[in-house]
Design an enzyme around this catalytic site. Structure first.
Site, PDB file in Angstrom:
ATOM      1  N   THR A  18     -27.927  20.156  19.828  1.00 34.15           N
ATOM      2  CA  THR A  18     -27.146  19.106  19.181  1.00 34.15           C
ATOM      3  C   THR A  18     -25.999  19.771  18.436  1.00 34.15           C
ATOM      4  O   THR A  18     -26.011  20.983  18.224  1.00 34.15           O
ATOM      5  CB  THR A  18     -28.006  18.321  18.179  1.00 34.15           C
ATOM      6  OG1 THR A  18     -28.470  19.268  17.203  1.00 34.15           O
ATOM      7  CG2 THR A  18     -29.196  17.669  18.845  1.00 34.15           C
ATOM      8  N   GLU A  31     -30.617  13.960  22.256  1.00 30.62           N
ATOM      9  CA  GLU A  31     -32.081  13.820  22.186  1.00 30.62           C
ATOM     10  C   GLU A  31     -32.626  12.789  23.176  1.00 30.62           C
ATOM     11  O   GLU A  31     -33.822  12.672  23.364  1.00 30.62           O
ATOM     12  CB  GLU A  31     -32.504  13.377  20.768  1.00 30.62           C
ATOM     13  CG  GLU A  31     -32.413  14.434  19.696  1.00 30.62           C
ATOM     14  CD  GLU A  31     -31.032  14.534  19.062  1.00 30.62           C
ATOM     15  OE1 GLU A  31     -30.037  14.119  19.696  1.00 30.62           O
ATOM     16  OE2 GLU A  31     -30.944  15.036  17.932  1.00 30.62           O
ATOM     17  N   TRP A  39     -21.831  -1.390   1.419  1.00 33.08           N
ATOM     18  CA  TRP A  39     -21.491  -0.488   2.513  1.00 33.08           C
ATOM     19  C   TRP A  39     -20.290  -0.973   3.301  1.00 33.08           C
ATOM     20  O   TRP A  39     -20.147  -2.161   3.571  1.00 33.08           O
ATOM     21  CB  TRP A  39     -22.674  -0.353   3.475  1.00 33.08           C
ATOM     22  CG  TRP A  39     -23.884   0.239   2.832  1.00 33.08           C
ATOM     23  CD1 TRP A  39     -24.999  -0.431   2.422  1.00 33.08           C
ATOM     24  CD2 TRP A  39     -24.103   1.613   2.515  1.00 33.08           C
ATOM     25  NE1 TRP A  39     -25.903   0.448   1.877  1.00 33.08           N
ATOM     26  CE2 TRP A  39     -25.378   1.707   1.915  1.00 33.08           C
ATOM     27  CE3 TRP A  39     -23.355   2.787   2.669  1.00 33.08           C
ATOM     28  CZ2 TRP A  39     -25.911   2.916   1.479  1.00 33.08           C
ATOM     29  CZ3 TRP A  39     -23.882   3.979   2.237  1.00 33.08           C
ATOM     30  CH2 TRP A  39     -25.140   4.040   1.652  1.00 33.08           C
ATOM     31  N   LYS A  62     -19.802   4.152   1.024  1.00 35.25           N
ATOM     32  CA  LYS A  62     -20.503   3.401  -0.014  1.00 35.25           C
ATOM     33  C   LYS A  62     -19.518   3.059  -1.123  1.00 35.25           C
ATOM     34  O   LYS A  62     -19.095   3.932  -1.874  1.00 35.25           O
ATOM     35  CB  LYS A  62     -21.644   4.254  -0.572  1.00 35.25           C
ATOM     36  CG  LYS A  62     -22.569   3.482  -1.454  1.00 35.25           C
ATOM     37  CD  LYS A  62     -23.762   4.305  -1.862  1.00 35.25           C
ATOM     38  CE  LYS A  62     -24.807   3.393  -2.475  1.00 35.25           C
ATOM     39  NZ  LYS A  62     -25.954   4.120  -2.943  1.00 35.25           N
TER      40      LYS A  62
HETATM   41  P1  ADP Z   1     -23.056  14.857  18.311  1.00 36.91           P
HETATM   42  O1  ADP Z   1     -22.190  13.613  18.290  1.00 36.91           O
HETATM   43  O2  ADP Z   1     -23.761  15.060  17.022  1.00 36.91           O
HETATM   44  O3  ADP Z   1     -22.363  15.987  18.916  1.00 36.91           O
HETATM   45  P2  ADP Z   1     -24.562  13.575  20.351  1.00 36.91           P
HETATM   46  O4  ADP Z   1     -23.573  13.670  21.446  1.00 36.91           O
HETATM   47  O5  ADP Z   1     -25.980  13.685  20.692  1.00 36.91           O
HETATM   48  O6  ADP Z   1     -24.267  14.646  19.296  1.00 36.91           O
HETATM   49  O7  ADP Z   1     -24.251  12.261  19.570  1.00 36.91           O
HETATM   50  C1  ADP Z   1     -25.149  11.252  19.308  1.00 36.91           C
HETATM   51  C2  ADP Z   1     -24.536  10.278  18.342  1.00 36.91           C
HETATM   52  O8  ADP Z   1     -23.265   9.821  18.820  1.00 36.91           O
HETATM   53  C3  ADP Z   1     -25.337   9.015  18.156  1.00 36.91           C
HETATM   54  O9  ADP Z   1     -26.383   9.210  17.249  1.00 36.91           O
HETATM   55  C4  ADP Z   1     -24.286   8.055  17.634  1.00 36.91           C
HETATM   56  O10 ADP Z   1     -24.058   8.231  16.245  1.00 36.91           O
HETATM   57  C5  ADP Z   1     -23.040   8.491  18.369  1.00 36.91           C
HETATM   58  N1  ADP Z   1     -22.820   7.618  19.527  1.00 36.91           N
HETATM   59  C6  ADP Z   1     -23.185   7.843  20.800  1.00 36.91           C
HETATM   60  N2  ADP Z   1     -22.808   6.829  21.587  1.00 36.91           N
HETATM   61  C7  ADP Z   1     -22.189   5.930  20.804  1.00 36.91           C
HETATM   62  C8  ADP Z   1     -21.566   4.660  21.014  1.00 36.91           C
HETATM   63  N3  ADP Z   1     -21.493   4.110  22.211  1.00 36.91           N
HETATM   64  N4  ADP Z   1     -21.047   4.020  19.950  1.00 36.91           N
HETATM   65  C9  ADP Z   1     -21.101   4.574  18.728  1.00 36.91           C
HETATM   66  N5  ADP Z   1     -21.646   5.772  18.457  1.00 36.91           N
HETATM   67  C10 ADP Z   1     -22.195   6.431  19.478  1.00 36.91           C
END
Ligand code: ADP
Length: 543
Positions: A192, A335, A450, A445
């Protein structure tokens, strides 16, 4: 409760779900289908399968142990695809490393994963070779020719991919060799991004990968089929390119891999020339293509997938207006292999007004089959109603959802009943549509209430002159935090902060209006091409 001792087991074969089968089937059924890399080369599945077998033998010759992690530091290419196949099919673990990581993160990850060999694009050598001496566990660095002429270090650890593969003999069938394997063996490893602590490794299994593949292939979801030409613009190091490469192979679709360049003209030219039908990318990439969209014939396109961050309705609608195909919203995480939900309208929305359909498309969508989602109260942990209004933390469970992390104890990421805590705030409606409100850490916040940065961004980017926007919190002595908007406007635009305020005032509550609009030439991006809110939060704090 009836007596449970009389349950009866089914009598079906417990054959494992394996990636080897995916390749074997593609080769047998779709040998003539093509894998195209940028403008450089075009190979058939039969040729890719031949290289893949030789590569498998080459890994044996290099004495890469079963179970060892094989790193890749590479763009989307045919050779990277061969690694996607040969490494897991031979019971090793494919660890795709994000090529945009800092040296510090990259060294942490390669060391933590204990990569035994790393395969690296020739063009990327300058980025990773300086770390080689700090990664003593990596025994070999195998260079993937990519048309570039970067100097290749003269070092016994450095090998050439094509030489390695062409000198290794072709050996029989993967499936035969692999039939008895356990489907729970690890197949891939992705870290991640580490925005909330050190990067954590997600260790996929053959079973989870194959099921994720089947889940995304289901008709009505991404629904890739044999007649498709699939172009993963999303990098192969970003959560398995969202499963698109394995999905395309399983369906027998042709694949177009764009190589190293993310230039809009390059991507659009490829989509036009190869008659791409399905493509996937993060919103910042879709945004970058907009100015040149009208200059290309994208009439073959039938499905555009977007995720990783929220797709603003204005962006999706621009695609619908210009090429007739909106961007289908998908939510996922590393994940979750990574696809959890797929958006878009269903038959039920046929008679809806256009505005209502736009609102449905803006949602992150319904969970894939076998994926369970729920929204819980952050404080009490109690499940909230699926009424489209109650906001809580999104939690997920399913056969392609991580149940732990590689070699770290991250118990806080899971609930007592084994669901993954996503760190996202969301609502679910009665039909299971997920709408993401924000990441918990991106929420602003203000005065005990929020503000959703995602909703504010969607409002601001609906202004015709705004190209990109990110809203982050700035510490405030009175309100705790207040929103600040970082905006990129079209070249030559004279739009002011007042114009933007006027534009969004009817769309959001008065106290949501940003305290400041900061105009920039571009916004900082993370390694996976998402807007880097951490960087912007730091500048907002200092400003
Ligand atoms: P990172 O963004 O931390 O590099 P990931 O690619 O696993 O790692 O990202 C997952 C996160 O990306 C999700 O928990 C969410 O916050 C965000 N995310 C993924 N898809 C979407 C979406 N379609 N709309 C909004 N947020 C999204």
């Amino acid at each position: 409760m009836p007596d449970q001792s009389t349950v009866v087991n089914g009598l079906m074969q417990p054959r494992p779900l394996t990636i080897a089968h995916v390749l074997e089937r593609a080769e047998r059924l779709h040998a003539h289908k093509l894998v195209t890399t940028a403008d450089v080369e075009r190979l058939t599945y039969a040729e890719v399968a031949d290289h893949t077998r030789r590569l498998a033998t080459a890994l044996d010759h290099l004495d890469v142990p079963v179970g060892a992690r094989v790193g890749t530091f590479a763009s989307n290419s045919r050779r990277h695809l061969e690694l996607y196949l040969a490494v897991p099919a031979t019971k090793r673990v494919l660890h795709s490393i994000n090529i945009r990581l800092s040296a510090e993160h990259l060294e942490y990850i390669a060391d933590h994963a204990e990569d035994d060999v790393v395969f690296v694009d020739r063009a990327l050598l300058p980025r990773i070779w300086p770390s080689a001496d700090r990664l003593p566990r990596v025994r070999y660095w195998v260079v993937l020719p990519d048309g570039s002429d970067e100097a290749i270090p003269v070092d016994p650890r450095v090998l050439d991919y094509d030489e390695l593969v062409s000198s290794a003999p072709f050996t029989g069938s993967f499936e035969d060799a692999f039939t008895l394997a356990d489907e729970n063996l690890a197949s891939g490893l992705c870290y991640t991004s580490g925005t909330t602590g050190p990067p954590k490794g997600v260790l996929y299994s053959h079973r989870s990968t194959v099921l994720h593949c089947l889940g995304t292939l289901a008709a009505g979801l991404i629904g890739i089929c044999e007649s498709d030409v699939v172009m993963p613009i999303v990098p192969m190091f970003h959560a398995n390119a969202w499963g698109l490469p394995y999905g395309a192979i399983m369906a027998g679709a042709s694949l177009v891999l764009p190589g190293a360049s993310a230039e809009p003209a390059h991507l659009l030219r490829l989509m036009e020339a190869e008659r791409v039908t399905v493509a996937g990318a993060v919103p910042t990439v879709w945004t970058s293509l907009v100015p040149e969209l009208p200059s290309y014939d994208l009439s073959a396109t039938r499905f555009l997938l977007g995720g990783g961050s929220a797709i603003a309705p204005a962006l999706s609608e621009t695609y619908r207006a210009v090429i007739g195909v909106p961007i289908t919203h998908s939510w996922g995480m590393t994940e979750i292999s990574p696809v959890g939900t797929i958006g878009g309208t269903r038959t039920r929305h046929r008679d809806a007004t256009e505005d209502e359909r736009v609102a449905v498309r803006a949602a992150q969508g319904q969970p894939l089959p076998l994926v369970n989602v729920r929204v819980v109260d952050v404080e009490t942990g109690r499940e909230l109603p699926r009424d489209g209004r109650a906001v809580g933390e999104l939690q997920v469970a399913g056969p392609w959802v991580a149940g732990g992390y590689f070699r770290v104890d991250a118990a806080e990421s899971f609930t007592a009943d084994g669901w993954l805590r996503t760190g996202d705030l969301a609502t679910l409606d009665a039909e299971g549509y997920l709408r993401l409100v924000d990441r918990i850490k991106d929420l602003i916040k203000s005065g005990g209430e929020w503000i959703s940065s995602v909703e504010l961004e969607a409002a601001i980017v609906s202004h015709p002159d705004v190209v990109e926007v990110a809203v982050v919190a700035r510490p405030d002595p009175r309100w705790v935090e207040r929103p600040v908007a970082y905006v990129v406007v079209r070249d030559g635009s004279t739009t002011t902060a007042e114009d933007l305020l006027r534009h969004i005032t009817p769309m959001v509550a008065k106290w949501w209006l940003p305290d400041e609009f900061v105009f920039l030439d571009s916004l900082p991006k993370t390694g996976t091409g998402k807007l880097s809110k951490t960087t912007l939060r730091d500048s907002a704090r200092i400003a």
